[in-house]
Design a protein around this motif. Sequence first.
Motif, PDB file in Angstrom:
ATOM      1  N   ARG A   1       0.827  -1.211   0.000  1.00  0.00           N
ATOM      2  CA  ARG A   1       0.000   0.000   0.000  1.00  0.00           C
ATOM      3  C   ARG A   1       0.865   1.266   0.000  1.00  0.00           C
ATOM      4  O   ARG A   1       1.689   1.450  -0.892  1.00  0.00           O
ATOM      5  CB  ARG A   1      -0.981  -0.047   1.180  1.00  0.00           C
ATOM      6  CG  ARG A   1      -1.951  -1.238   1.088  1.00  0.00           C
ATOM      7  CD  ARG A   1      -3.069  -1.112   2.097  1.00  0.00           C
ATOM      8  NE  ARG A   1      -2.682  -1.358   3.463  1.00  0.00           N
ATOM      9  CZ  ARG A   1      -2.588  -2.571   4.016  1.00  0.00           C
ATOM     10  NH1 ARG A   1      -2.820  -3.666   3.308  1.00  0.00           N
ATOM     11  NH2 ARG A   1      -2.243  -2.699   5.289  1.00  0.00           N
ATOM     12  N   SER A   2       0.712   2.120   0.985  1.00  0.00           N
ATOM     13  CA  SER A   2       1.431   3.388   0.985  1.00  0.00           C
ATOM     14  C   SER A   2       2.929   3.222   1.230  1.00  0.00           C
ATOM     15  O   SER A   2       3.700   4.174   1.035  1.00  0.00           O
ATOM     16  CB  SER A   2       0.846   4.326   2.056  1.00  0.00           C
ATOM     17  OG  SER A   2       1.010   3.776   3.355  1.00  0.00           O
ATOM     18  N   LEU A   3       3.351   2.029   1.620  1.00  0.00           N
ATOM     19  CA  LEU A   3       4.775   1.784   1.864  1.00  0.00           C
ATOM     20  C   LEU A   3       5.482   1.187   0.649  1.00  0.00           C
ATOM     21  O   LEU A   3       6.625   0.753   0.748  1.00  0.00           O
ATOM     22  CB  LEU A   3       4.946   0.856   3.070  1.00  0.00           C
ATOM     23  CG  LEU A   3       4.429   1.376   4.412  1.00  0.00           C
ATOM     24  CD1 LEU A   3       4.865   0.459   5.549  1.00  0.00           C
ATOM     25  CD2 LEU A   3       4.888   2.805   4.687  1.00  0.00           C
ATOM     26  N   GLN A   4       4.814   1.171  -0.499  1.00  0.00           N
ATOM     27  CA  GLN A   4       5.429   0.600  -1.702  1.00  0.00           C
ATOM     28  C   GLN A   4       6.831   1.152  -2.001  1.00  0.00           C
ATOM     29  O   GLN A   4       7.729   0.375  -2.337  1.00  0.00           O
ATOM     30  CB  GLN A   4       4.537   0.823  -2.920  1.00  0.00           C
ATOM     31  CG  GLN A   4       3.315  -0.065  -2.992  1.00  0.00           C
ATOM     32  CD  GLN A   4       2.553   0.162  -4.289  1.00  0.00           C
ATOM     33  OE1 GLN A   4       3.049  -0.131  -5.365  1.00  0.00           O
ATOM     34  NE2 GLN A   4       1.356   0.708  -4.183  1.00  0.00           N
ATOM     35  N   PRO A   5       7.058   2.472  -1.911  1.00  0.00           N
ATOM     36  CA  PRO A   5       8.403   2.970  -2.240  1.00  0.00           C
ATOM     37  C   PRO A   5       9.503   2.359  -1.376  1.00  0.00           C
ATOM     38  O   PRO A   5      10.620   2.160  -1.854  1.00  0.00           O
ATOM     39  CB  PRO A   5       8.284   4.483  -2.002  1.00  0.00           C
ATOM     40  CG  PRO A   5       6.831   4.783  -2.155  1.00  0.00           C
ATOM     41  CD  PRO A   5       6.124   3.576  -1.615  1.00  0.00           C
ATOM     42  N   LEU A   6       9.190   2.027  -0.125  1.00  0.00           N
ATOM     43  CA  LEU A   6      10.207   1.438   0.744  1.00  0.00           C
ATOM     44  C   LEU A   6      10.629   0.054   0.257  1.00  0.00           C
ATOM     45  O   LEU A   6      11.739  -0.394   0.541  1.00  0.00           O
ATOM     46  CB  LEU A   6       9.687   1.353   2.179  1.00  0.00           C
ATOM     47  CG  LEU A   6       9.447   2.683   2.893  1.00  0.00           C
ATOM     48  CD1 LEU A   6       8.945   2.446   4.324  1.00  0.00           C
ATOM     49  CD2 LEU A   6      10.718   3.531   2.914  1.00  0.00           C
ATOM     50  N   GLY A   7       9.744  -0.621  -0.488  1.00  0.00           N
ATOM     51  CA  GLY A   7      10.098  -1.920  -1.023  1.00  0.00           C
ATOM     52  C   GLY A   7      11.230  -1.871  -2.025  1.00  0.00           C
ATOM     53  O   GLY A   7      11.903  -2.879  -2.272  1.00  0.00           O
ATOM     54  N   LEU A   8      11.472  -0.694  -2.624  1.00  0.00           N
ATOM     55  CA  LEU A   8      12.549  -0.555  -3.597  1.00  0.00           C
ATOM     56  C   LEU A   8      13.925  -0.524  -2.939  1.00  0.00           C
ATOM     57  O   LEU A   8      14.928  -0.629  -3.641  1.00  0.00           O
ATOM     58  CB  LEU A   8      12.349   0.721  -4.416  1.00  0.00           C
ATOM     59  CG  LEU A   8      11.085   0.777  -5.277  1.00  0.00           C
ATOM     60  CD1 LEU A   8      10.969   2.128  -5.971  1.00  0.00           C
ATOM     61  CD2 LEU A   8      11.065  -0.357  -6.293  1.00  0.00           C
TER      62      LEU A   8
END
Length: 347
Positions: free
Chosen positions: A283-290
Amino acid sequence: MNLPNWNDLADDALAGKCLSREQSLAVLRAPDEVLLEQLNAAYRVRRHYWGNRVRLHYLLNAQSGLCPEDCHYCSQSKISTAEIEKYPLLAKEKILDAAQRAADLKAGTFCLVISGRQPSASTFDRVLDAVETVKANYNLKICACLGLLSEEQTHRLAKAGVDRVNHNLNTSESYHTDICTTHTFGDRVETVEHVKAAGITTCSGGILGMGESDDDAIDLALSLRKLGVTSVPVNFFIPIPGTPFADVNRLTPRQCLRILCLFRFLLPSQEIRIAGGREVHLRSLQPLGLYPANSIFVGDYLTTPGQAAHQDWDMIRDAGFAIESPEGSVLEADSAVTKSEQKTLVV
């Protein structure tokens, strides 16, 4: 629980050392307050091998449903009553249209997937023909996901120009019978071995969040490490009505990030792709997955939708990453997405 020093884990990963079982469990069970420290350590490993580049893959469900397997998580299996489209292999013209779409969406890899235990002779021949035509017309790597394959079939795929073959292990060997009974974990390993023997890049990962234990998640990553898999899609399970696992939903955004960190520590040099379930569970934490992962799918998945392509581009740019070209160079760095692109490339 005594928490390890996350940077020590990163140092060990960079030195080629494998995390112990205790260290791996600590990664998955760490409290939320140290999550950013974990991500920072995982990013050190990711940056060493991949810099700030993000690979984009485009997925085509070229043959849907009608599968004789009983995979409990899958909406296309014979035991599923999920309302999905069911169709045989798409005409070559439609496959070429999808390849054009992949190129438009800045994807470096075009992933051609068919449902079923293994392709029939006629379907396999049509896949080979489509692959050769796509390779002749587009600057795209091709990843084929065709089910169980013989060594002879993988050699034919290599000759046709397939760059990569996907065949996921899906889960640990000990948990496999809980998710499927119509083929074995060993069957899946054998197909990956056939791909390696043909000299094709191996793509194999799993689905997390299907009720497996932390040890199962670790065992999956260790199996992939043992096989020397090159590309690892990490799917986060989406419960689909009409499947036996419709009520299984145990993931949080923070746990998904910890799983990605674990896979980066155990598979330091591999391409790690945040695959199905990214939008649903991160969800809103998608960028941290990168920060632990270096690859994503752009567009839709097999039977579930993804987010708009321009949102993925914005996410990559805003986080300071850059889209990677098929050759591995930076395709696009800090450039804005135009309004016309936003209108025409929404998926």
